[in-house]
Design a protein around this motif. Structure first.
Motif, PDB file in Angstrom:
ATOM      1  N   PRO A  12     -24.000 -61.719  56.896  1.00  0.00           N
ATOM      2  CA  PRO A  12     -22.688 -61.057  56.854  1.00  0.00           C
ATOM      3  C   PRO A  12     -21.883 -61.244  58.128  1.00  0.00           C
ATOM      4  CG  PRO A  12     -24.430 -59.445  57.110  1.00  0.00           C
ATOM      5  CD  PRO A  12     -25.093 -60.767  56.899  1.00  0.00           C
ATOM      6  N   GLN A  13     -20.568 -61.420  57.937  1.00  0.00           N
ATOM      7  CA  GLN A  13     -19.625 -61.527  59.039  1.00  0.00           C
ATOM      8  C   GLN A  13     -18.432 -60.650  58.716  1.00  0.00           C
ATOM      9  OE1 GLN A  13     -18.608 -65.608  59.791  1.00  0.00           O
ATOM     10  NE2 GLN A  13     -20.719 -66.279  59.666  1.00  0.00           N
ATOM     11  N   ASP A  14     -17.680 -60.264  59.741  1.00  0.00           N
ATOM     12  CA  ASP A  14     -16.486 -59.454  59.533  1.00  0.00           C
ATOM     13  C   ASP A  14     -15.581 -60.087  58.489  1.00  0.00           C
ATOM     14  OD1 ASP A  14     -16.543 -57.085  60.887  1.00  0.00           O
ATOM     15  OD2 ASP A  14     -15.372 -57.754  62.583  1.00  0.00           O
ATOM     16  N   GLY A  15     -15.089 -59.257  57.589  1.00  0.00           N
ATOM     17  CA  GLY A  15     -14.148 -59.715  56.588  1.00  0.00           C
ATOM     18  C   GLY A  15     -14.778 -60.244  55.312  1.00  0.00           C
ATOM     19  N   ASP A  16     -16.109 -60.306  55.251  1.00  0.00           N
ATOM     20  CA  ASP A  16     -16.770 -60.808  54.051  1.00  0.00           C
ATOM     21  C   ASP A  16     -16.562 -59.857  52.879  1.00  0.00           C
ATOM     22  OD1 ASP A  16     -17.789 -63.086  55.198  1.00  0.00           O
ATOM     23  OD2 ASP A  16     -19.825 -62.317  55.446  1.00  0.00           O
ATOM     24  N   ALA A  35     -26.537 -50.846  54.227  1.00  0.00           N
ATOM     25  CA  ALA A  35     -27.500 -51.778  54.816  1.00  0.00           C
ATOM     26  C   ALA A  35     -26.790 -52.899  55.563  1.00  0.00           C
ATOM     27  CB  ALA A  35     -28.403 -52.359  53.722  1.00  0.00           C
ATOM     28  N   LEU A  36     -25.679 -53.382  55.019  1.00  0.00           N
ATOM     29  CA  LEU A  36     -24.911 -54.432  55.690  1.00  0.00           C
ATOM     30  C   LEU A  36     -24.366 -53.931  57.025  1.00  0.00           C
ATOM     31  CD1 LEU A  36     -22.992 -55.867  52.631  1.00  0.00           C
ATOM     32  CD2 LEU A  36     -24.717 -57.073  53.987  1.00  0.00           C
ATOM     33  N   GLN A  37     -23.849 -52.710  57.024  1.00  0.00           N
ATOM     34  CA  GLN A  37     -23.287 -52.150  58.256  1.00  0.00           C
ATOM     35  C   GLN A  37     -24.375 -51.913  59.295  1.00  0.00           C
ATOM     36  OE1 GLN A  37     -21.029 -48.796  56.904  1.00  0.00           O
ATOM     37  NE2 GLN A  37     -19.287 -50.055  56.328  1.00  0.00           N
ATOM     38  N   LEU A  38     -25.571 -51.560  58.846  1.00  0.00           N
ATOM     39  CA  LEU A  38     -26.682 -51.364  59.786  1.00  0.00           C
ATOM     40  C   LEU A  38     -27.180 -52.694  60.346  1.00  0.00           C
ATOM     41  CD1 LEU A  38     -28.738 -48.590  57.959  1.00  0.00           C
ATOM     42  CD2 LEU A  38     -27.363 -48.339  60.039  1.00  0.00           C
ATOM     43  N   SER A  39     -27.074 -53.764  59.540  1.00  0.00           N
ATOM     44  CA  SER A  39     -27.582 -55.063  59.981  1.00  0.00           C
ATOM     45  C   SER A  39     -26.690 -55.712  61.027  1.00  0.00           C
ATOM     46  CB  SER A  39     -27.758 -56.010  58.789  1.00  0.00           C
ATOM     47  OG  SER A  39     -26.505 -56.402  58.271  1.00  0.00           O
ATOM     48  N   VAL A  40     -25.392 -55.424  60.972  1.00  0.00           N
ATOM     49  CA  VAL A  40     -24.445 -55.984  61.935  1.00  0.00           C
ATOM     50  C   VAL A  40     -23.543 -54.835  62.404  1.00  0.00           C
ATOM     51  CG1 VAL A  40     -22.622 -57.661  62.352  1.00  0.00           C
ATOM     52  CG2 VAL A  40     -24.461 -58.210  60.745  1.00  0.00           C
ATOM     53  N   GLY A  42     -20.730 -52.562  63.585  1.00  0.00           N
ATOM     54  CA  GLY A  42     -19.288 -52.769  63.609  1.00  0.00           C
ATOM     55  C   GLY A  42     -18.766 -53.658  62.497  1.00  0.00           C
ATOM     56  N   LEU A  43     -19.642 -54.097  61.603  1.00  0.00           N
ATOM     57  CA  LEU A  43     -19.244 -54.987  60.512  1.00  0.00           C
ATOM     58  C   LEU A  43     -18.228 -54.317  59.607  1.00  0.00           C
ATOM     59  CD1 LEU A  43     -19.809 -57.671  58.898  1.00  0.00           C
ATOM     60  CD2 LEU A  43     -21.371 -56.287  57.537  1.00  0.00           C
ATOM     61  N   LYS A  44     -17.190 -55.062  59.255  1.00  0.00           N
ATOM     62  CA  LYS A  44     -16.200 -54.615  58.274  1.00  0.00           C
ATOM     63  C   LYS A  44     -16.286 -55.571  57.100  1.00  0.00           C
ATOM     64  CE  LYS A  44     -13.229 -52.646  61.740  1.00  0.00           C
ATOM     65  NZ  LYS A  44     -12.231 -52.963  62.712  1.00  0.00           N
ATOM     66  N   ALA A  45     -16.917 -55.108  56.015  1.00  0.00           N
ATOM     67  CA  ALA A  45     -17.098 -55.925  54.827  1.00  0.00           C
ATOM     68  C   ALA A  45     -16.903 -55.034  53.606  1.00  0.00           C
ATOM     69  CB  ALA A  45     -18.488 -56.558  54.816  1.00  0.00           C
ATOM     70  N   VAL A  46     -16.741 -55.670  52.459  1.00  0.00           N
ATOM     71  CA  VAL A  46     -16.492 -54.960  51.208  1.00  0.00           C
ATOM     72  C   VAL A  46     -17.550 -55.374  50.192  1.00  0.00           C
ATOM     73  CG1 VAL A  46     -14.846 -54.683  49.303  1.00  0.00           C
ATOM     74  CG2 VAL A  46     -14.010 -54.903  51.646  1.00  0.00           C
ATOM     75  N   VAL A  47     -18.047 -54.401  49.425  1.00  0.00           N
ATOM     76  CA  VAL A  47     -18.962 -54.678  48.314  1.00  0.00           C
ATOM     77  C   VAL A  47     -18.215 -54.347  47.031  1.00  0.00           C
ATOM     78  CG1 VAL A  47     -21.126 -54.078  47.186  1.00  0.00           C
ATOM     79  CG2 VAL A  47     -21.014 -54.158  49.682  1.00  0.00           C
ATOM     80  N   LEU A  48     -18.063 -55.334  46.154  1.00  0.00           N
ATOM     81  CA  LEU A  48     -17.386 -55.154  44.867  1.00  0.00           C
ATOM     82  C   LEU A  48     -18.380 -55.370  43.737  1.00  0.00           C
ATOM     83  CD1 LEU A  48     -14.151 -57.229  45.503  1.00  0.00           C
ATOM     84  CD2 LEU A  48     -14.370 -54.755  45.544  1.00  0.00           C
ATOM     85  N   CYS A  49     -18.265 -54.570  42.703  1.00  0.00           N
ATOM     86  CA  CYS A  49     -19.083 -54.748  41.504  1.00  0.00           C
ATOM     87  C   CYS A  49     -18.186 -55.241  40.384  1.00  0.00           C
ATOM     88  CB  CYS A  49     -19.736 -53.434  41.096  1.00  0.00           C
ATOM     89  SG  CYS A  49     -20.889 -52.802  42.316  1.00  0.00           S
ATOM     90  N   GLY A  50     -18.537 -56.372  39.810  1.00  0.00           N
ATOM     91  CA  GLY A  50     -17.762 -56.896  38.695  1.00  0.00           C
ATOM     92  C   GLY A  50     -17.235 -58.277  38.990  1.00  0.00           C
ATOM     93  N   ASN A  51     -16.439 -58.751  38.068  1.00  0.00           N
ATOM     94  CA  ASN A  51     -15.860 -60.086  38.208  1.00  0.00           C
ATOM     95  C   ASN A  51     -14.641 -60.025  39.113  1.00  0.00           C
ATOM     96  OD1 ASN A  51     -17.731 -61.195  36.435  1.00  0.00           O
ATOM     97  ND2 ASN A  51     -16.506 -60.642  34.677  1.00  0.00           N
ATOM     98  N   LEU A  52     -14.570 -60.928  40.055  1.00  0.00           N
ATOM     99  CA  LEU A  52     -13.459 -60.998  40.982  1.00  0.00           C
ATOM    100  C   LEU A  52     -12.836 -62.378  40.864  1.00  0.00           C
ATOM    101  CD1 LEU A  52     -11.943 -59.683  43.390  1.00  0.00           C
ATOM    102  CD2 LEU A  52     -13.589 -60.827  44.868  1.00  0.00           C
ATOM    103  N   GLU A  53     -11.527 -62.401  40.786  1.00  0.00           N
ATOM    104  CA  GLU A  53     -10.827 -63.674  40.647  1.00  0.00           C
ATOM    105  C   GLU A  53      -9.600 -63.649  41.545  1.00  0.00           C
ATOM    106  OE1 GLU A  53      -8.453 -65.910  37.095  1.00  0.00           O
ATOM    107  OE2 GLU A  53     -10.205 -64.736  36.573  1.00  0.00           O
TER     108      GLU A  53
END
Length: 68
Positions: A12-16, A35-40, A42-53
């Motif tokens: 994971p990287q910022d903005g993912d 878990a992503l925030q704990l692994s990095v 200050g990480l700023k990432a988004v988790v989406l469920c479903g189809n993304l287009e």
């Protein structure tokens, strides 16, 4: 439980944006985000469920969503 084989990115990287299966429980998605925030720190990432287009500007205009 998170199926590691279904994750598309493991460094994971910022903005993912992480796209999870649409049937993933919201609780599990929240656990993944935590878990992503704990692994990095200050990480700023988004988790989406479903189809993304990603739509083009023309597609958005055709759907009535005008980009300004």
């Amino acid at each position: 439980m998170i199926d590691i084989d279904k994750l598309r990115k493991l460094s994971p990287q910022d903005g993912d944006i992480f796209l999870a299966p649409e049937n993933m429980a919201q609780v599990t998605a929240a656990e993944l985000a935590e878990a992503l925030q704990l692994s990095v720190p200050g990480l700023k990432a988004v988790v989406l469920c479903g189809n993304l287009e990603q739509l083009s500007e023309a597609d958005m205009n055709a759907a009535g969503w005008y980009r300004r």
